[in-house]
Motif scaffolding. Sequence first.
Motif, short mmCIF file in Angstrom:
data_model
loop_
_atom_site.label_atom_id
_atom_site.label_comp_id
_atom_site.label_asym_id
_atom_site.label_seq_id
_atom_site.Cartn_x
_atom_site.Cartn_y
_atom_site.Cartn_z
N ILE A 128 0.87 -1.18 0.00
CA ILE A 128 0.00 0.00 0.00
C ILE A 128 0.90 1.23 0.00
CG2 ILE A 128 -1.85 1.25 1.18
CD1 ILE A 128 -2.71 -1.45 0.12
N PHE A 129 0.61 2.18 -0.87
CA PHE A 129 1.53 3.29 -1.07
C PHE A 129 1.67 4.20 0.15
CE2 PHE A 129 2.34 7.72 -2.40
CZ PHE A 129 3.65 7.55 -2.85
N THR A 130 0.57 4.60 0.79
CA THR A 130 0.66 5.60 1.85
C THR A 130 1.58 5.18 3.00
OG1 THR A 130 -1.49 6.52 1.28
CG2 THR A 130 -0.65 7.00 3.48
N PRO A 131 1.44 3.97 3.56
CA PRO A 131 2.40 3.58 4.61
C PRO A 131 3.82 3.43 4.07
CG PRO A 131 0.87 1.78 4.11
CD PRO A 131 0.34 3.00 3.45
N TYR A 132 3.94 3.03 2.80
CA TYR A 132 5.27 2.96 2.18
C TYR A 132 5.90 4.35 2.13
CZ TYR A 132 8.91 2.55 -1.37
OH TYR A 132 10.12 2.62 -2.04
N LYS A 133 5.10 5.33 1.71
CA LYS A 133 5.61 6.69 1.62
C LYS A 133 6.05 7.20 2.99
CE LYS A 133 4.09 11.41 0.55
NZ LYS A 133 2.97 12.26 0.04
N LYS A 134 5.27 6.93 4.03
CA LYS A 134 5.63 7.37 5.37
C LYS A 134 6.95 6.74 5.81
CE LYS A 134 0.91 8.26 6.98
NZ LYS A 134 -0.17 7.82 7.89
N ALA A 135 7.10 5.45 5.54
CA ALA A 135 8.34 4.76 5.90
C ALA A 135 9.51 5.28 5.07
CB ALA A 135 8.17 3.25 5.70
N TRP A 136 9.25 5.58 3.80
CA TRP A 136 10.28 6.11 2.90
C TRP A 136 10.77 7.47 3.41
CZ3 TRP A 136 11.69 10.14 -0.14
CH2 TRP A 136 12.48 9.90 -1.26
N LEU A 137 9.84 8.34 3.79
CA LEU A 137 10.22 9.67 4.28
C LEU A 137 10.95 9.57 5.62
CD1 LEU A 137 6.97 11.64 3.35
CD2 LEU A 137 9.25 11.97 2.35
N LYS A 138 10.53 8.64 6.45
CA LYS A 138 11.19 8.45 7.74
C LYS A 138 12.63 8.02 7.53
CE LYS A 138 10.61 6.03 12.17
NZ LYS A 138 11.88 5.31 12.22
N ARG A 139 12.82 7.10 6.60
CA ARG A 139 14.18 6.62 6.32
C ARG A 139 15.03 7.74 5.72
NH1 ARG A 139 16.64 0.94 5.88
NH2 ARG A 139 18.74 1.52 5.25
N LEU A 140 14.43 8.56 4.87
CA LEU A 140 15.16 9.67 4.27
C LEU A 140 15.62 10.64 5.34
CD1 LEU A 140 15.95 10.90 1.44
CD2 LEU A 140 13.95 12.38 1.73
N ALA A 141 14.76 10.88 6.34
CA ALA A 141 15.11 11.80 7.41
C ALA A 141 16.24 11.27 8.28
CB ALA A 141 13.87 12.07 8.28
N GLU A 142 16.34 9.95 8.33
CA GLU A 142 17.37 9.32 9.16
C GLU A 142 18.72 9.24 8.47
OE1 GLU A 142 14.25 6.35 11.53
OE2 GLU A 142 15.53 5.60 9.90
N GLU A 143 18.71 9.32 7.14
CA GLU A 143 19.94 9.17 6.38
C GLU A 143 20.19 10.42 5.54
OE1 GLU A 143 19.97 5.67 4.03
OE2 GLU A 143 19.24 4.38 5.66
N GLU A 144 21.44 10.71 5.32
CA GLU A 144 21.78 11.82 4.44
C GLU A 144 21.69 11.33 3.00
OE1 GLU A 144 25.50 14.86 3.50
OE2 GLU A 144 25.55 13.56 5.26
N LEU A 145 20.92 12.03 2.19
CA LEU A 145 20.77 11.62 0.80
C LEU A 145 22.12 11.70 0.11
CD1 LEU A 145 18.67 10.84 -1.41
CD2 LEU A 145 18.64 13.26 -2.02
N PRO A 146 22.64 10.59 -0.39
CA PRO A 146 23.97 10.64 -1.02
C PRO A 146 23.91 11.32 -2.38
CG PRO A 146 23.03 8.43 -1.24
CD PRO A 146 22.06 9.24 -0.41
#
Length: 488
Positions: free
Chosen positions: A149-167
């Motif tokens: 399901i996209f919406t929970p995927y998007k939330k998890a994706w954004l959370k991971r992005l916030a935790e890591e520096e975009l290379p």
Amino acid sequence: MLSSVLVWFRRDLRDDDNTALDEALRRAQRVHCMFIFDREILDALPDPADRRVEFIRESLVELDSSLRARGGSLIVLHDFAADAIPRLACELGVAAVFTNRDYEPAAKKRDAAVEERLRSSGIAFEAFKDQAVFDGLEILTQSGRPHTIFTPYKKAWLKRLAEEELPARTIAGSGRLAGAPQATGIPTLATIGFTATNLAELGITPGMSGATQLVEDFRSRIHRYHQQRDFPGIKGVSYLSAHLRFGTISIRRLISLALEVGALRGEEGPATWLSELIWRDFYFMILDHFPHVTEHAFKPEFDALAWECGTPADALFAAWCNGETGYPLVDAAMKQLNRTGYMHNRLRMVTASFLTKDLGIDWRRGEACFAAHLTDFDLSANNGGWQWAASTGCDAQPYFRIFNPVTQSQRFDPQGRFIRRYLPELAHVPDKFIHAPWLMSSAEQAACGVCIGRDFPEPIVAHDEARKRALQRYSTVKRLPAQESPRG
């Protein structure tokens, strides 16, 4: 430190922010670069005037020029990759072949075959994450499974992005680019069995420079993206899809742009565009983890749908392909696809809904049509979009949501600007009739110089009746009552 590495370019036609190239220059003393026009793919293309092949070829010219300016060059072959890559690696005497990961089943099978043959020759094979921001097992549900399901995927994706520096990768290694062992150059289209298309006439500039031009143009419009993206008659989208498909710009650069202009600070335009880029990762993930979607419905029960078939269905499908359904927005969209190799995203949804819901034709036939014509064709997104529209995929629209082609036209092309651009026979039809010209009287048709049934087709299906048939078709599979819903 490796003595030498061969970098195999595929859908990453740039020397800027390229993970495989960056890793090679960091870990090897000498780096060879190559691209192969894979005959396994090209020999199956039915039309020698294929815009994608020309786009690739012109992008390679620029990539080779950029590599030469830095002391290297690009080896370009026209062969079967499974044979040519191991052979070239042996001829060059490299210690490893580096490339960027591909998620399509056929590509994964090819890469496995190449890796096995390289290993038998003592040559390593490494594939890196590059065309997706997150892939593999990086984004999972709390139960450790891939999201569907996209919406929970998007939330998890954004959370991971916030935790890591975009290379944002740059070529900073100590390795040196190697020139080609012989001055092969970039083959002409004719050499590989293809002909020029209308790319230049359409104003499409392939390569890294073309992508950069579009990014800078979109930067000035991105804050209006959420307001304008659904209207095909205006310049509201980025038009970067082909460049993303062939990797003439990295996804990381585009994510960085969205963040830079406020995607996470409440700016609606950038936030909406970022969401679209996350959809791209989502569909890569679905294809990677659920490869059955290339041939079957994501939801197995929908493989039982009784699609229309036989000669009547073939005639309806041909009318849809040719833009002759009698519904102006659908027909203008298909004319755009056939003439330009592009279709606006809103119209991809409208035309797909019309084929599967109004005409009752298998989504796989429409998917194949798009695959044959879209310059930006990407298996993951194309498959995901078609299964979404057909209500057979993950996180798809409910089966009872059926786009009304007339109200979609009224809402997203209110003055008929897009329609008139691709259907000049309707140029003088008044705005009140442009979305349903068959409602004009004979006198009104004569006044605007069009005869419905002669100059423009009558509708090949009545939407209200087709809608009832679609509800029955889907409810039979779902074993639910054919319920009504607000019309799209």
